[in-house]
Motif scaffolding. Sequence first.
Motif, short mmCIF file in Angstrom:
data_model
loop_
_atom_site.label_atom_id
_atom_site.label_comp_id
_atom_site.label_asym_id
_atom_site.label_seq_id
_atom_site.Cartn_x
_atom_site.Cartn_y
_atom_site.Cartn_z
N LEU A 113 0.88 -1.32 -0.02
CA LEU A 113 -0.01 -0.05 0.11
C LEU A 113 0.98 1.30 -0.05
O LEU A 113 0.55 2.09 -0.83
CB LEU A 113 -0.95 -0.08 1.14
CG LEU A 113 -2.02 1.17 1.30
CD1 LEU A 113 -3.16 0.71 2.28
CD2 LEU A 113 -1.52 2.24 1.81
N VAL A 114 1.85 1.20 0.88
CA VAL A 114 2.68 2.57 1.13
C VAL A 114 3.52 2.48 -0.40
O VAL A 114 3.52 3.66 -1.03
CB VAL A 114 3.76 2.03 2.14
CG1 VAL A 114 4.89 3.28 2.06
CG2 VAL A 114 2.95 2.39 3.46
N ASN A 133 2.71 5.88 -2.61
CA ASN A 133 3.84 6.88 -2.89
C ASN A 133 4.00 7.08 -4.46
O ASN A 133 4.37 8.21 -4.90
CB ASN A 133 4.97 6.39 -2.25
CG ASN A 133 5.27 6.43 -0.82
OD1 ASN A 133 4.09 7.35 -0.20
ND2 ASN A 133 6.16 5.80 -0.08
N ALA A 134 4.06 5.90 -5.26
CA ALA A 134 4.38 6.08 -6.45
C ALA A 134 3.25 6.76 -7.18
O ALA A 134 3.32 7.59 -8.14
CB ALA A 134 4.36 4.47 -7.16
N LEU A 135 2.02 6.45 -7.04
CA LEU A 135 0.98 7.23 -7.71
C LEU A 135 0.85 8.97 -7.26
O LEU A 135 0.62 9.60 -7.93
CB LEU A 135 -0.56 6.86 -6.88
CG LEU A 135 -1.03 5.37 -7.39
CD1 LEU A 135 -2.19 4.89 -6.73
CD2 LEU A 135 -1.37 5.45 -8.91
N ASP A 152 6.93 5.87 6.18
CA ASP A 152 7.39 5.81 4.86
C ASP A 152 6.62 6.39 3.79
O ASP A 152 6.99 6.50 2.76
CB ASP A 152 7.54 4.29 4.59
CG ASP A 152 8.61 3.64 5.45
OD1 ASP A 152 9.45 4.27 5.84
OD2 ASP A 152 8.53 2.46 5.63
N LEU A 153 5.35 6.86 3.94
CA LEU A 153 4.76 7.72 3.28
C LEU A 153 5.20 9.14 2.80
O LEU A 153 5.93 9.76 3.92
CB LEU A 153 3.26 8.17 3.76
CG LEU A 153 2.42 7.00 4.34
CD1 LEU A 153 1.11 7.14 4.92
CD2 LEU A 153 1.90 6.12 2.92
N ALA A 154 5.39 9.23 1.54
CA ALA A 154 5.94 10.44 0.82
C ALA A 154 5.04 11.09 0.08
O ALA A 154 4.89 10.55 -1.00
CB ALA A 154 7.15 10.10 0.35
N GLY A 155 4.56 12.39 0.37
CA GLY A 155 3.74 13.04 -0.56
C GLY A 155 2.36 12.58 -0.60
O GLY A 155 1.55 12.95 -1.29
#
Length: 671
Positions: free
Chosen positions: A321-322, A326-328, A349-352
């Motif tokens: 999920l993370v 993040n990639a989306l 670890d979530l970014a943006g």
Amino acid sequence: MRRSRWRHLLRESGLCIDRVRLLDWISTRDWARVLFFRFLRLRFSPAILENALSLSVGSEEGGRLYSLGMSHINVGDTYKTTAPDRTTLADVELERLAGEHEAPSVLEIGVSDGISALGLLRREGVFDRVVLTDRFPRFFEKKIPLGRVFLSADGALLGVKILCFYLCLGDGKPRSRAGYTPIETVNPLLRREFGIRAIQGFDMFHDRPDAPVALIKCANILNVEYFGEWNIRRAVANLGRGLIEGGHMVISQNNPKYRDGEGLFVLRRQGTRLVLVHERNGHDAAHLFDQGLCLDSGSTERLRILFLAPSLDAGGAERQLVVLANALAVRGHRVAVALQYSGGVLERDLAGVECVQLGKAGRWDFGGFLVRLVRAVRGFGPDVVYSFLGTPNILSALLGPLLRPARVVWAVRASNMDMAPYGRVARFAHWLEARLSPLPDAVIINSHAGLEHALGRGFPAGTMTVVPNGIDTKRFHPDRDARLAVRQEWGVGPEHLLVGVMARLDPMKDIPTFLKAASLAAQKDEALRFVCVGAGPLEGELRILAASLGLDGRLVWAGFRADAERVCNAFDICCLSSSGEGFPNALGEAMACGVPCVTTDVGDAALIVGDTGVVVPPGEPEALAEGILIMAGRIRRGEVADARERVEQHFSVDAMVDATEKVLERVVCRA
């Protein structure tokens, strides 16, 4: 035909009497609508249009009855309404704007039978040309014994009328129209007054006019409640590219909630942008264009995606999920993750990505939690609610009507789970998830084995798509320094072959089989050492089992580790002993670090390891021990295949994100 198809057939099929006079009589009486449409399930086929044309009535009355029949085809209750006087404000606005253009042409979108265009057509001398379009400008029919078969404009099956019964068999699959006769849907008023014989087929999301036009009328189609914000911006961007420089688009909607019964706004093309000129009566989509809209074909409208999950504690599904969120977000989508429980180690670890805490106090905290969930969804305004794992899937399905216009997508992550070791609540949730499976707009399953298992549970085949997990090869890669450091920490020397299992200590992971296999393999190979990386409620009894098997001094209990990439590098062999899986991430992550695997034949494990690993039957310690010894022999002989290369070729993050993005965009566009 699966159960979901049977339910659709029973819900949409019914008595069919294609007489427009009867429909007119029913439509003017509330009690009759309830009796005939709800209880007697009266339906109408495209043949009602022929009945309307056969009546000997005046042109205005004939046009009204034809439009009434058109509005009720396929179902009893109206699914699309049209009338000559419904878009008065829009037509007046278009007449005013016509004065700004020389020989203005008008493209009207979604005219149904075309009667709504009378306001434009009767303004003689104002417009040079009026082009009428609709996504479904005609039907097709073929006579069969005792009845007829009907197709939509794109060849999809609508239904079959046999005597006085209509079978709604529609499945959305295009068919050959050879042998079928077209039924044009042009209102007779347009035929008699203006000689119009056909309406042009036009998909507002993809099609463009043959030549750029000065004016576009889009009435009673684009509303936020039905389409959602992303679809509206996407359709308007496509239509805007068909305008001449300085051309105008008038978007209106008839609804009693608007003053004068009609909301309206006007956009004007300026170079590669559409700008909002003005709006009247508060159309609910006007605010989407306050800052204008870019028409650059390389600029794609992005989705608003809300993930729903129990938590971001350590786990394979949670890590995926993370990675996906993040990639989306990197691709420009607006992404948020709503969590039932806070404090998971993977949150950092979530970014943006926005993180929304729903503050669930415990298993039985329902009322306040559900209110917070609905508020969170409405506050974020997603195009898609993407739920991960069983409980969030159940919640998103049950709350679906409250989440609209957001589309609901499920993630199903396991296959062939033995629910016997789990409690009654978990078993009931597993059963309920299958019962609710026809409700989401799409189901994404991370393994082919999971797809087969879901079909066996009763999931409808038509909504499911397999999207294998993606392994982050930038994070998981061979790292000699990490290998030496972690092995030293565990007291494992260079002369040892370290066999590791990395999993939560849960019944599905079948750690007892691993421990028994370790004991058997250790008796035959003195150099073998073993490590269990993970935590869970079964740890106490598993330690007792390991001691009874004589593994003291040969087995390390490492507990939970957040540095999975370092752990994988410490292994010589990665072992999976699970009794049920979908796509086991531990295998892919170890392989990305160059570590060969020995796995039970569960989920897509055999597909993942291919010829780089050893696959054995689940629940058989002897077979697993033999697999470990076989792999140890290959390592010593230097016969291990390149596991990392297989991951890079078949299970990349980009491939997972591409496939997921397509599914999410498809369900949003389906409106």
